[in-house]
Design an enzyme around this catalytic site. Structure first.
Site, PDB file in Angstrom:
ATOM      1  CE1 TYR A   1       7.476  13.479  10.887  1.00 34.23           C
ATOM      2  CE2 TYR A   1       8.283  11.161  11.043  1.00 34.23           C
ATOM      3  CZ  TYR A   1       8.594  12.361  10.863  1.00 34.23           C
ATOM      4  OH  TYR A   1       9.738  13.092  10.612  1.00 34.23           O
TER       5      TYR A   1
ATOM      6  CE  LYS B   1       9.530  15.071   7.032  1.00 34.49           C
ATOM      7  NZ  LYS B   1      10.200  16.599   7.202  1.00 34.49           N
TER       8      LYS B   1
ATOM      9  CB  THR C   1      12.316  11.139   8.172  1.00 35.51           C
ATOM     10  OG1 THR C   1      12.068  10.000   8.868  1.00 35.51           O
ATOM     11  CG2 THR C   1      10.818  11.138   7.573  1.00 35.51           C
ATOM     12  CG  ASP C   2      15.199   6.437   8.953  1.00 34.97           C
ATOM     13  OD1 ASP C   2      14.271   7.059   9.467  1.00 34.97           O
ATOM     14  OD2 ASP C   2      15.796   5.733   9.483  1.00 34.97           O
ATOM     15  CD  GLU C   3       9.618   7.720  11.427  1.00 34.83           C
ATOM     16  OE1 GLU C   3       8.275   7.350  11.340  1.00 34.83           O
ATOM     17  OE2 GLU C   3      10.314   7.675  12.588  1.00 34.83           O
TER      18      GLU C   3
HETATM   19  P1  NAD Z   1      10.946  19.329  16.202  1.00 36.92           P
HETATM   20  O1  NAD Z   1       9.377  18.958  16.274  1.00 36.92           O
HETATM   21  O2  NAD Z   1      11.783  19.534  17.471  1.00 36.92           O
HETATM   22  O3  NAD Z   1      10.693  20.941  15.535  1.00 36.92           O
HETATM   23  C1  NAD Z   1       9.907  21.287  14.483  1.00 36.92           C
HETATM   24  C2  NAD Z   1       9.847  22.789  14.744  1.00 36.92           C
HETATM   25  O4  NAD Z   1       8.922  23.380  13.533  1.00 36.92           O
HETATM   26  C3  NAD Z   1       9.251  23.475  15.805  1.00 36.92           C
HETATM   27  O5  NAD Z   1      10.255  24.733  16.039  1.00 36.92           O
HETATM   28  C4  NAD Z   1       8.169  23.985  15.723  1.00 36.92           C
HETATM   29  O6  NAD Z   1       7.779  25.216  16.120  1.00 36.92           O
HETATM   30  C5  NAD Z   1       8.282  24.218  13.910  1.00 36.92           C
HETATM   31  N1  NAD Z   1       6.859  24.325  13.128  1.00 36.92           N
HETATM   32  C6  NAD Z   1       6.172  23.328  13.442  1.00 36.92           C
HETATM   33  N2  NAD Z   1       5.113  23.583  12.335  1.00 36.92           N
HETATM   34  C7  NAD Z   1       5.278  24.796  11.985  1.00 36.92           C
HETATM   35  C8  NAD Z   1       4.682  25.515  10.913  1.00 36.92           C
HETATM   36  N3  NAD Z   1       3.574  25.316  10.438  1.00 36.92           N
HETATM   37  N4  NAD Z   1       5.225  26.699  10.556  1.00 36.92           N
HETATM   38  C9  NAD Z   1       6.464  27.219  11.078  1.00 36.92           C
HETATM   39  N5  NAD Z   1       7.101  26.318  11.939  1.00 36.92           N
HETATM   40  C10 NAD Z   1       6.502  25.286  12.337  1.00 36.92           C
HETATM   41  O7  NAD Z   1      11.464  18.537  15.009  1.00 36.92           O
HETATM   42  P2  NAD Z   1      12.751  17.785  14.709  1.00 36.92           P
HETATM   43  O8  NAD Z   1      12.908  16.688  15.532  1.00 36.92           O
HETATM   44  O9  NAD Z   1      13.800  18.931  14.982  1.00 36.92           O
HETATM   45  O10 NAD Z   1      12.804  17.614  13.225  1.00 36.92           O
HETATM   46  C11 NAD Z   1      13.191  18.851  12.344  1.00 36.92           C
HETATM   47  C12 NAD Z   1      12.966  18.212  10.873  1.00 36.92           C
HETATM   48  O11 NAD Z   1      13.718  16.941  10.638  1.00 36.92           O
HETATM   49  C13 NAD Z   1      11.524  17.452  10.469  1.00 36.92           C
HETATM   50  O12 NAD Z   1      11.136  17.822   9.250  1.00 36.92           O
HETATM   51  C14 NAD Z   1      11.543  16.074  10.806  1.00 36.92           C
HETATM   52  O13 NAD Z   1      10.689  15.280   9.935  1.00 36.92           O
HETATM   53  C15 NAD Z   1      12.946  15.858  10.252  1.00 36.92           C
HETATM   54  N6  NAD Z   1      13.599  14.606  10.784  1.00 36.92           N
HETATM   55  C16 NAD Z   1      13.829  14.471  12.138  1.00 36.92           C
HETATM   56  C17 NAD Z   1      14.613  13.317  12.692  1.00 36.92           C
HETATM   57  C18 NAD Z   1      14.604  13.261  14.099  1.00 36.92           C
HETATM   58  O14 NAD Z   1      15.198  12.071  14.425  1.00 36.92           O
HETATM   59  N7  NAD Z   1      14.309  14.057  14.986  1.00 36.92           N
HETATM   60  C19 NAD Z   1      15.306  12.462  11.993  1.00 36.92           C
HETATM   61  C20 NAD Z   1      15.258  12.867  10.679  1.00 36.92           C
HETATM   62  C21 NAD Z   1      14.342  13.888   9.938  1.00 36.92           C
HETATM   63  O1  DAU Z   2      14.024   7.718  11.741  1.00 39.94           O
HETATM   64  C1  DAU Z   2      13.891   9.266  11.894  1.00 39.94           C
HETATM   65  C2  DAU Z   2      12.648   9.652  12.712  1.00 39.94           C
HETATM   66  O2  DAU Z   2      12.775   9.328  14.080  1.00 39.94           O
HETATM   67  C3  DAU Z   2      11.995  10.989  12.723  1.00 39.94           C
HETATM   68  O3  DAU Z   2      11.758  11.341  11.243  1.00 39.94           O
HETATM   69  C4  DAU Z   2      11.143  11.317  13.751  1.00 39.94           C
HETATM   70  O4  DAU Z   2      10.713  12.646  13.287  1.00 39.94           O
HETATM   71  C5  DAU Z   2      11.434  11.202  14.967  1.00 39.94           C
HETATM   72  O5  DAU Z   2      10.553  11.277  16.023  1.00 39.94           O
HETATM   73  C6  DAU Z   2      12.022   9.615  14.940  1.00 39.94           C
HETATM   74  O6  DAU Z   2      10.925   8.738  14.946  1.00 39.94           O
HETATM   75  P1  DAU Z   2      10.716   7.460  15.909  1.00 39.94           P
HETATM   76  O7  DAU Z   2       9.290   7.039  15.972  1.00 39.94           O
HETATM   77  O8  DAU Z   2      11.578   6.330  15.725  1.00 39.94           O
HETATM   78  O9  DAU Z   2      11.304   7.870  17.267  1.00 39.94           O
HETATM   79  P2  DAU Z   2      10.693   8.013  18.715  1.00 39.94           P
HETATM   80  O10 DAU Z   2      11.832   8.717  19.647  1.00 39.94           O
HETATM   81  O11 DAU Z   2       9.382   8.306  19.106  1.00 39.94           O
HETATM   82  O12 DAU Z   2      10.752   6.445  19.049  1.00 39.94           O
HETATM   83  C7  DAU Z   2      11.746   5.708  19.120  1.00 39.94           C
HETATM   84  C8  DAU Z   2      11.738   4.203  19.202  1.00 39.94           C
HETATM   85  O13 DAU Z   2      11.318   4.180  20.665  1.00 39.94           O
HETATM   86  C9  DAU Z   2      10.404   3.755  18.690  1.00 39.94           C
HETATM   87  O14 DAU Z   2      10.591   2.224  18.080  1.00 39.94           O
HETATM   88  C10 DAU Z   2       9.512   3.803  19.607  1.00 39.94           C
HETATM   89  C11 DAU Z   2      10.087   3.664  20.876  1.00 39.94           C
HETATM   90  N1  DAU Z   2       9.420   4.393  22.135  1.00 39.94           N
HETATM   91  C12 DAU Z   2       9.353   5.696  21.812  1.00 39.94           C
HETATM   92  C13 DAU Z   2       8.700   6.502  22.880  1.00 39.94           C
HETATM   93  C14 DAU Z   2       8.342   7.892  22.907  1.00 39.94           C
HETATM   94  C15 DAU Z   2       9.122   3.865  23.207  1.00 39.94           C
HETATM   95  O15 DAU Z   2       9.480   2.279  23.247  1.00 39.94           O
HETATM   96  N2  DAU Z   2       8.890   4.422  24.160  1.00 39.94           N
HETATM   97  C16 DAU Z   2       8.521   5.663  24.282  1.00 39.94           C
HETATM   98  O16 DAU Z   2       7.838   6.307  24.956  1.00 39.94           O
END
Ligand code: NAD
Ligand code: DAU
Length: 345
Positions: A159, A163, A134-136
């Site tokens: 988080y 990561k 993740t970019d975070e």
């Molecule tokens: P998500 O929370 O939707 O899904 C996570 C999945 O992992 C679920 O199916 C869960 O059951 C499984 N899981 C969790 N713990 C586990 C364990 N101990 N063993 C086996 N399975 C397990 O997550 P997502 O949003 O799809 O993100 C997927 C990946 O991409 C993560 O590594 C996250 O850090 C990364 N990522 C997400 C975003 C985003 O915007 N969502 C952006 C950049 C990177």
């Molecule tokens: O940048 C990549 C990341 O993006 C991933 O690594 C994470 O897994 C993914 O959850 C996401 O993180 P963010 O914290 O940016 O996503 P989130 O959807 O939780 O929040 C997006 C923005 O919206 C953030 O600035 C917080 C704000 N927010 C979020 C929620 C849930 C609100 O204002 N209200 C809300 O209820």
């Protein structure tokens, strides 16, 4: 150390394939690469949902294994039994707000689980390993500038710290053991099957029910939004053509303030902006993420193809057309989560 740049997977272990991006990736691979098998290893936490993959569950090239990535025996057995030749590692605790309330699971899964997978990849004969990051991990930007792959890691939330630790371990396995590891670091994804704890599906779900839309702080924080299918395509390129030992940033060229995003959702859904409610900010809330994706563009030829307005319209349409999916996922434990996270905020 291996510097091979072309790799043709036959059997990919996808961890976390029942989650949001993982399920989109499984579907993408099965649709685009007819000669590839996929083994989805997922222990089905609250975020894992087999309904996300109902349409491919009968595909002979797809197999689901319910197991924890921290379970060394289960991971090894799964890789060996299926002839896995590569790992795309999504499984993680992924929600920042949950990491603030309870960081332990984040370290257990994101750090311990990643270490376990890396060790299994070595034992199985140095499997190609894609660490989905993740970019975070780069921390927070001010009003200007971009994250490059050279930006020092400076994670701010439990988080992102977990990561970053996972990325460091993956990189260490490349440098120390020569494991062919590629790391990607992506900006915020949106699209079908995202769990409605994340901002976009949460806001869509609330708007469809006429409930308040909780915007943290003043809504000026900025994220760089990427449609999930564009991410899946980038991940496949990184897996098959990425240079081992290298990190690739992936971004959407779609910076928006949170308030802009929420207003766009309301506009698309024909709902009033009076639903917007400003609530107490997230502790340590990173101000801005913005990605320089020049490396993956120049080396692998990837650029995003879905612009934010049309991606958001597709996403809203998908959620409104999958009300049963949303109703299932937001019943029971989700209600409790929502009340605890948002009550008195
Ligand atoms: P998500 O929370 O939707 O899904 C996570 C999945 O992992 C679920 O199916 C869960 O059951 C499984 N899981 C969790 N713990 C586990 C364990 N101990 N063993 C086996 N399975 C397990 O997550 P997502 O949003 O799809 O993100 C997927 C990946 O991409 C993560 O590594 C996250 O850090 C990364 N990522 C997400 C975003 C985003 O915007 N969502 C952006 C950049 C990177
Ligand atoms: O940048 C990549 C990341 O993006 C991933 O690594 C994470 O897994 C993914 O959850 C996401 O993180 P963010 O914290 O940016 O996503 P989130 O959807 O939780 O929040 C997006 C923005 O919206 C953030 O600035 C917080 C704000 N927010 C979020 C929620 C849930 C609100 O204002 N209200 C809300 O209820």
């Amino acid at each position: 150390m291996s510097e091979t740049t072309a790799f043709s997977p036959r059997c990919v272990l996808v961890t976390g394939g029942a989650g949001f991006i993982g399920s989109n990736f499984v579907r993408y691979v099965l649709a685009q690469h007819r000669d590839v098998r996929v083994v989805n290893l997922d222990n089905l936490t609250y975020a894992g949902n087999l309904e996300n993959l109902a349409d491919v569950s009968g595909d002979a090239r797809y197999r689901f294994v319910r197991a924890d990535i921290c379970d060394a025996d289960a991971v090894l057995e799964t890789c060996r039994e299926n002839g896995v030749d590569s790992v795309v590692h999504f499984a993680a605790e992924s929600h920042v707000d949950r990491s603030i309330v309870g960081p332990t699971a984040f370290v257990d899964t994101n750090v311990g689980g990643t270490l376990n997978l890396l060790m299994a990849a070595r034992k199985c004969g140095d499997l190609r390993f894609l660490q989905v990051g993740t970019d975070e991990v780069y921390g927070s930007l001010g009003a200007t500038g971009y994250f490059t792959e050279e930006t020092p890691l400076d994670p701010h939330s439990p988080y992102s710290a977990s990561k970053a630790a996972a990325d460091h371990l993956a990189s260490a396995f490349y440098h120390t053991y020569g494991l062919p590891v590629v790391i990607t670091r992506c900006s915020n994804n949106y699209g079908p099957y995202q769990f409605p704890e994340k901002m976009i599906p949460l806001m869509i779900n609330n708007a469809r029910q006429g409930k308040p839309l909780p915007v943290y702080g003043d809504g000026s924080n900025v994220r760089d939004w990427l449609y999930v299918e564009d991410h899946c395509r980038a991940l496949w390129m990184a897996l098959t053509r990425g240079r081992p030992g290298r990190a690739y940033n992936i971004g959407g060229n779609s910076e928006r303030t949170n308030l802009e995003v929420v207003k766009a959702i309301l506009r698309h859904m024909g709902r009033s902006e009076s639903l917007i409610t400003f609530v107490k900010d997230r502790p340590g809330h990173d101000f801005r993420y913005a990605i320089d994706a020049g490396r993956i563009r120049d080396e692998l030829g990837w650029t995003p193809t879905v612009d934010f307005e049309s991606g958001l319209a597709r996403t809203i349409e998908w959620y409104l057309g999958h009300a049963t999916w949303l109703d299932h996922i937001t019943s029971g434990a989700y209600q409790k989560y929502y009340e605890e996270m948002y009550a008195g905020r």
